[in-house]
Scaffold this active site. Structure first.
Site, short mmCIF file in Angstrom:
data_model
loop_
_atom_site.label_atom_id
_atom_site.label_comp_id
_atom_site.label_asym_id
_atom_site.label_seq_id
_atom_site.Cartn_x
_atom_site.Cartn_y
_atom_site.Cartn_z
N CYS A 99 -3.86 -3.79 3.56
CA CYS A 99 -4.00 -3.01 5.12
C CYS A 99 -4.88 -3.30 5.98
CB CYS A 99 -3.98 -1.26 5.17
SG CYS A 99 -2.71 -1.26 6.11
N GLU A 106 0.61 -1.26 0.08
CA GLU A 106 0.15 0.02 -0.12
C GLU A 106 0.44 1.01 0.40
OE1 GLU A 106 -3.43 1.96 2.85
OE2 GLU A 106 -1.62 0.41 3.66
N LYS A 133 -9.58 0.29 -1.77
CA LYS A 133 -9.90 0.15 -0.44
C LYS A 133 -11.21 0.98 0.72
CE LYS A 133 -7.27 0.76 4.24
NZ LYS A 133 -5.41 1.70 4.78
#
Length: 271
Positions: free
Chosen positions: A141, A40, A105
């Site tokens: 993440c 990321e 995300k």
């Protein structure tokens, strides 16, 4: 399938980070990997304003990654930032090897004193891609704290999930990272290939308040076992995974077929 995790320590200079990507792509391709995952925020590390560095998926930064992937004949997964109505989106670019896709995300890191949603707009759509005939899921993440996303990806046919990250440092955070990656593999019955930013202190940097990485990228199998891992410093991890093992493991555990919604006492929509 052979997969590589290119654990880098991204800087605030997207051009310099492109050099890291090109090097990682070359090394992964030379090792025979079919997928190489970068962390990321590969485009630019967290800790500075992201709006000025964000670019569309057809912009120069993504185009350069696309060219590197095409030249090596490998599928690249790399974190970047794309514009979004005054904020940015935390986007995974997936390109090369006959693949062209992106994932924004979904779960934003509003935790541990950091508010990602102040500057980042959330995505809302789970994404899978096909690489060499295999279905690969995508997550980023903080998504790793939400089991339902990984079970949804498995229900959509994913036998592996690629998880780029830039994990926040702090007491107990490394242990949480390793535990969560293994747990998501186990409770979805998928391989989870988790590539984090290297610990910036290993290259002369510092952590600060932003989540800038702790290293320790790893690949976990569908039974939760660790198949390979790195330390805190930059490095390349190459692991062979048997994707045919995923379905038998999750069938045996019943993690999808037996899932129920505790709020309604009804079967969940995972299988």
């Amino acid at each position: 399938m052979r997969i590589a995790l290119a654990q880098i320590a991204a800087t605030t200079d997207p051009a310099a980070n492109l050099d890291l990507v090109r090097d990682g792509v070359r090394r992964a391709a030379d090792a025979g990997a079919r997928i190489v995952a970068f962390p990321e925020a590969t485009m630019c590390r967290f800790g500075i304003p992201l709006g000025p560095v964000a670019e569309p998926l057809d912009g120069p930064w993504a185009t350069a990654v696309r060219e590197a992937a095409a030249g090596a004949g490998i599928t690249v997964v790399a974190g970047m930032f794309t514009p979004a109505d005054g904020r940015v989106r935390n986007t995974l670019l997936v390109t090369g090897g006959g693949v062209e896709a992106s994932y924004d995300k979904i779960h934003l890191y509003d935790a541990f004193g950091f508010a990602e949603s102040d500057t980042v707009a959330a995505g809302d759509t789970p994404v899978t891609v096909a690489v060499d005939g295999a279905t690969i899921g995508l997550a980023t993440c903080y998504d790793v704290r939400f089991p339902a996303l990984f079970q949804r990806l498995a229900a959509e046919g994913a036998d592996a999930v690629v998880l780029p990250a830039s994990w926040g440092a702090g007491e107990g955070k490394l242990a949480q990272w390793e535990l969560l990656v293994r747990a998501r593999a186990l409770d979805s019955g998928t391989f989870v290939a988790a590539c984090g930013q290297a610990d910036p202190t290993t290259v002369g940097g510092e952590h600060g308040k932003a989540p800038t990485g702790v290293g320790h990228s790893l690949v976990a199998g569908p039974n939760g076992a660790v198949l390979g891992a790195l330390g805190a410093e930059p490095g390349l991890l190459v692991v062979d995974i048997d994707l045919d093992a995923a379905v038998p493991v999750r069938t045996a555990t019943g993690v999808l077929a037996n899932a129920r919604d505790p709020r309604q006492g009804a079967s969940a929509s995972f299988g």
